[in-house]
Design a protein around this motif. Structure first.
Motif, PDB file in Angstrom:
ATOM      1  N   LEU A 197       0.852  -1.196   0.000  1.00  0.00           N
ATOM      2  CA  LEU A 197       0.000   0.000   0.000  1.00  0.00           C
ATOM      3  C   LEU A 197       0.880   1.236   0.000  1.00  0.00           C
ATOM      4  N   ARG A 198       0.706   2.081  -0.981  1.00  0.00           N
ATOM      5  CA  ARG A 198       1.488   3.312  -1.057  1.00  0.00           C
ATOM      6  C   ARG A 198       0.581   4.507  -0.812  1.00  0.00           C
ATOM      7  N   GLY A 199       0.945   5.297   0.176  1.00  0.00           N
ATOM      8  CA  GLY A 199       0.231   6.546   0.412  1.00  0.00           C
ATOM      9  C   GLY A 199      -1.194   6.371   0.901  1.00  0.00           C
ATOM     10  N   ILE A 200      -1.529   5.216   1.429  1.00  0.00           N
ATOM     11  CA  ILE A 200      -2.904   4.982   1.869  1.00  0.00           C
ATOM     12  C   ILE A 200      -3.005   4.982   3.390  1.00  0.00           C
ATOM     13  N   LEU A 201      -2.084   4.258   4.041  1.00  0.00           N
ATOM     14  CA  LEU A 201      -2.091   4.223   5.505  1.00  0.00           C
ATOM     15  C   LEU A 201      -1.052   5.195   6.046  1.00  0.00           C
ATOM     16  N   SER A 202      -1.222   5.581   7.303  1.00  0.00           N
ATOM     17  CA  SER A 202      -0.232   6.445   7.956  1.00  0.00           C
ATOM     18  C   SER A 202       0.422   5.667   9.086  1.00  0.00           C
ATOM     19  N   CYS A 203       1.744   5.790   9.179  1.00  0.00           N
ATOM     20  CA  CYS A 203       2.471   5.114  10.245  1.00  0.00           C
ATOM     21  C   CYS A 203       2.101   5.756  11.588  1.00  0.00           C
ATOM     22  N   THR A 204       2.007   4.912  12.605  1.00  0.00           N
ATOM     23  CA  THR A 204       1.606   5.421  13.925  1.00  0.00           C
ATOM     24  C   THR A 204       2.805   5.778  14.796  1.00  0.00           C
ATOM     25  N   SER A 205       4.028   5.520  14.293  1.00  0.00           N
ATOM     26  CA  SER A 205       5.206   5.890  15.070  1.00  0.00           C
ATOM     27  C   SER A 205       5.588   7.338  14.774  1.00  0.00           C
ATOM     28  N   PRO A 206       5.599   8.195  15.797  1.00  0.00           N
ATOM     29  CA  PRO A 206       5.890   9.612  15.557  1.00  0.00           C
ATOM     30  C   PRO A 206       7.318   9.842  15.066  1.00  0.00           C
ATOM     31  N   THR A 207       8.211   8.883  15.294  1.00  0.00           N
ATOM     32  CA  THR A 207       9.597   9.063  14.866  1.00  0.00           C
ATOM     33  C   THR A 207       9.858   8.499  13.480  1.00  0.00           C
ATOM     34  N   CYS A 208       8.847   7.896  12.869  1.00  0.00           N
ATOM     35  CA  CYS A 208       9.028   7.271  11.549  1.00  0.00           C
ATOM     36  C   CYS A 208       9.329   8.334  10.489  1.00  0.00           C
ATOM     37  N   VAL A 209      10.237   8.009   9.581  1.00  0.00           N
ATOM     38  CA  VAL A 209      10.618   8.968   8.539  1.00  0.00           C
ATOM     39  C   VAL A 209       9.414   9.335   7.659  1.00  0.00           C
ATOM     40  N   SER A 210       8.471   8.410   7.509  1.00  0.00           N
ATOM     41  CA  SER A 210       7.288   8.705   6.677  1.00  0.00           C
ATOM     42  C   SER A 210       6.351   9.695   7.359  1.00  0.00           C
ATOM     43  N   VAL A 211       6.511   9.842   8.663  1.00  0.00           N
ATOM     44  CA  VAL A 211       5.709  10.826   9.388  1.00  0.00           C
ATOM     45  C   VAL A 211       6.439  12.166   9.421  1.00  0.00           C
ATOM     46  N   ARG A 212       7.761  12.104   9.647  1.00  0.00           N
ATOM     47  CA  ARG A 212       8.544  13.341   9.761  1.00  0.00           C
ATOM     48  C   ARG A 212       8.779  13.998   8.396  1.00  0.00           C
ATOM     49  N   PRO A 245       6.993   8.944   1.155  1.00  0.00           N
ATOM     50  CA  PRO A 245       5.563   8.626   1.251  1.00  0.00           C
ATOM     51  C   PRO A 245       5.358   7.270   1.933  1.00  0.00           C
ATOM     52  N   SER A 246       4.252   7.129   2.623  1.00  0.00           N
ATOM     53  CA  SER A 246       4.036   5.902   3.395  1.00  0.00           C
ATOM     54  C   SER A 246       3.964   4.682   2.484  1.00  0.00           C
ATOM     55  N   ILE A 247       4.661   3.635   2.893  1.00  0.00           N
ATOM     56  CA  ILE A 247       4.592   2.357   2.180  1.00  0.00           C
ATOM     57  C   ILE A 247       4.420   1.256   3.223  1.00  0.00           C
ATOM     58  N   PHE A 248       3.419   0.434   3.023  1.00  0.00           N
ATOM     59  CA  PHE A 248       3.157  -0.664   3.961  1.00  0.00           C
ATOM     60  C   PHE A 248       3.081  -1.978   3.206  1.00  0.00           C
ATOM     61  N   ARG A 295      -3.119  -7.277   8.972  1.00  0.00           N
ATOM     62  CA  ARG A 295      -2.004  -6.507   9.531  1.00  0.00           C
ATOM     63  C   ARG A 295      -1.123  -5.984   8.402  1.00  0.00           C
ATOM     64  N   TYR A 296      -0.626  -4.774   8.569  1.00  0.00           N
ATOM     65  CA  TYR A 296       0.337  -4.206   7.616  1.00  0.00           C
ATOM     66  C   TYR A 296       1.540  -3.678   8.383  1.00  0.00           C
ATOM     67  N   ARG A 297       2.735  -3.831   7.761  1.00  0.00           N
ATOM     68  CA  ARG A 297       3.964  -3.401   8.416  1.00  0.00           C
ATOM     69  C   ARG A 297       4.604  -2.253   7.638  1.00  0.00           C
ATOM     70  N   CYS A 298       5.036  -1.227   8.369  1.00  0.00           N
ATOM     71  CA  CYS A 298       5.663  -0.061   7.742  1.00  0.00           C
ATOM     72  C   CYS A 298       7.010  -0.439   7.147  1.00  0.00           C
ATOM     73  N   ILE A 302      -8.693  -0.177   9.807  1.00  0.00           N
ATOM     74  CA  ILE A 302     -10.090   0.147   9.512  1.00  0.00           C
ATOM     75  C   ILE A 302     -10.408   1.558   9.977  1.00  0.00           C
ATOM     76  N   SER A 303      -9.904   1.937  11.139  1.00  0.00           N
ATOM     77  CA  SER A 303     -10.251   3.272  11.641  1.00  0.00           C
ATOM     78  C   SER A 303      -9.568   4.361  10.796  1.00  0.00           C
ATOM     79  N   GLN A 304      -8.390   4.076  10.248  1.00  0.00           N
ATOM     80  CA  GLN A 304      -7.746   5.075   9.383  1.00  0.00           C
ATOM     81  C   GLN A 304      -8.501   5.245   8.070  1.00  0.00           C
TER      82      GLN A 304
END
Ligand SMILES: [Zn+2]
Length: 170
Positions: A117-132, A138-141, A150-153, A166-168
């Motif tokens: 998944l590209r650019g669809i989910l957001s990583c929940t780790s505030p220190t992740c490079v895809s968040v910063r 761009p987010s890749i899972f 389950r999806y892994r960053c 689901i909530s995202q």
């Protein structure tokens, strides 16, 4: 016949559920085994076809032997594409889609979650490079589990559980 057809934007709920369940559509898609309460999210994912003139029938909180409670969505005149079915898997991992033509089911498509998944989910780790650095990274899972989903960053390895996914998206 047409009396059972509803567009539920106005929240009316006077129709008999049984009537809606058995009413067949001439052409379109029947999306079954949606987790209870997710029918509206499914419509959103399909681009809210009711706003483009498509007739929608929705059944919510039906008893299901497989799932306890489930939702069903029928869209007349719209055939859900394979790509939409894949995305559907993210908010309704157990969904099945029947494509109907002339009152007959001509194809069954099971929701299969995409491997990447590209650019669809957001990583929940505030220190992740895809968040910063959203722009350069761009987010890749990657899919890491199907049931439950389950999806892994790609960047930091943080895993998102089905509920979070689901909530995202929902
Ligand atoms: Zn991450």
């Amino acid at each position: 016949m047409g009396a059972a057809t509803t567009t539920r934007k106005d929240g009316q709920s006077s129709d008999d559920h049984t009537t809606m369940l058995v009413r067949k559509i001439p052409d379109g898609s029947v999306i079954d085994h949606i987790a209870a309460g997710k029918a509206l999210s499914v419509l959103r994912l399909l681009g809210n076809p009711q706003e483009n003139g498509f007739t929608i029938a929705m059944v919510m909180n039906v008893t299901s032997s497989k799932m306890g409670k489930k939702d069903i969505v029928k869209v007349e005149g719209l055939e859900v594409s394979q790509e939409q079915v894949q995305r559907l898997a993210l908010i309704a991992p157990r969904a099945s889609v029947n494509i109907v033509r002339s009152y007959r089911v001509v194809a069954k498509r099971n929701a299969v979650p995409p491997r990447t998944l590209r650019g669809i989910l957001s990583c929940t780790s505030p220190t992740c490079v895809s968040v910063r650095e959203r722009d350069s990274a761009p987010s890749i899972f990657f899919l890491s589990g199907r049931s439950p989903l389950r999806y892994r960053c790609k960047y930091c390895g943080t895993e998102l559980a089905e509920k979070e996914i689901i909530s995202q998206l929902g």
